[in-house]
Design a protein around this motif. Sequence first.
Motif, short mmCIF file in Angstrom:
data_model
loop_
_atom_site.label_atom_id
_atom_site.label_comp_id
_atom_site.label_asym_id
_atom_site.label_seq_id
_atom_site.Cartn_x
_atom_site.Cartn_y
_atom_site.Cartn_z
N CYS A 256 -20.82 38.82 15.24
CA CYS A 256 -20.50 39.15 13.84
C CYS A 256 -19.25 38.42 13.38
CB CYS A 256 -20.35 40.66 13.65
SG CYS A 256 -18.96 41.42 14.50
N ASP A 257 -19.11 38.33 12.06
CA ASP A 257 -17.96 37.67 11.47
C ASP A 257 -16.67 38.35 11.91
OD1 ASP A 257 -19.67 35.97 10.07
OD2 ASP A 257 -19.75 37.28 8.32
N ASP B 220 -13.99 39.18 10.37
CA ASP B 220 -13.43 40.26 9.56
C ASP B 220 -14.19 41.56 9.76
OD1 ASP B 220 -15.68 39.30 8.23
OD2 ASP B 220 -14.81 39.46 6.24
N ARG C 11 -24.38 41.04 5.48
CA ARG C 11 -23.13 41.37 4.78
C ARG C 11 -23.36 42.00 3.41
NH1 ARG C 11 -18.09 38.89 6.61
NH2 ARG C 11 -17.28 39.68 4.64
N GLN D 106 -26.64 39.40 11.62
CA GLN D 106 -25.54 39.48 12.56
C GLN D 106 -25.73 40.64 13.54
OE1 GLN D 106 -21.57 38.97 10.95
NE2 GLN D 106 -22.39 38.37 8.96
N SER E 236 -22.92 34.46 4.71
CA SER E 236 -23.25 35.83 4.33
C SER E 236 -24.71 36.18 4.51
CB SER E 236 -22.85 36.08 2.88
OG SER E 236 -23.51 35.18 2.01
N HIS F 74 -17.45 32.86 6.82
CA HIS F 74 -18.67 33.55 7.20
C HIS F 74 -19.87 32.99 6.43
CE1 HIS F 74 -18.83 35.77 3.39
NE2 HIS F 74 -17.57 36.03 3.53
#
Length: 268
Positions: free
Chosen positions: A13-14, A16, A45, A8, A4, A2
């Motif tokens: 989005c990432d 996780d 994040r 997002q 950070s 990702h």
Amino acid sequence: MHVSGRAQSWTDCDADIREYVLQAAGLVDGWVYVHGSLAMGCFYRAKSDVDLLVVVPAPLTAAEREQVARGFAGTAATRPVLGDLEMSVLTAEQAATHQHPRPYEVHYSAMWTDAILDGQVDYTGSGADPDLAAHITVTRKRGVALSGPPPDEVFAPVPYDDYLSAVLEDLHDVMAGDALLKSPYYGVLNACRVLATLELGPGTVLSKEEGAVWAREHLPEAHHAVVEQALSCYRSATPVSAAERETDGHDWDSTALLSFRDWVLTQV
């Protein structure tokens, strides 16, 4: 891997974060809606929370409310970001019927984690939350349905006066006394969003980031520096601890913050 520091949204989005949200959504048998920064494309994040509204077909029993609350509280220890979930569960009838404050079945946020896990929450009745006027307004206009119909088909419209009442109540909380010194970047960005909403009028639904961008062009120059600092902190990719989160881990100019607070209060 990702990145950070990027802004997002739910669509990009990432992995996780997506997995975390979908696992949380699976804790309740209902329709799930993302609102807030992850819906509006300004989730960072290092700073942002994940905001959800969940709609269930019928009222929950006390045991079911506790099960849901404990399920969400249990996600706190394994979340991939510092920010926690903020979630409310409403019945379909509560969602479709406007009241202010709006009744709900279950609420979870970071401030409730310990009380829920320690068995200190009373689940025998539903609550009512004035903040839901703001959350539902955002969800109707800019929310994302993870399951269920589009949000404007599920949630009753919120009259503008009730939306304003909710955001102004929150603003006065963060501007009261010296509260802004304890939580400066959130307070400044929130104030910018409310001032923009008051200026632009009904139908305006902005993120904190969008409010700060508006403020750059519209606030007196004397307050530009504190707005820029707040926006920079919000966007920063530098990891901070939970204890440092409200200040971004560094000192702020208290005189500038209190001057900003006093000016904002004259505007609202």
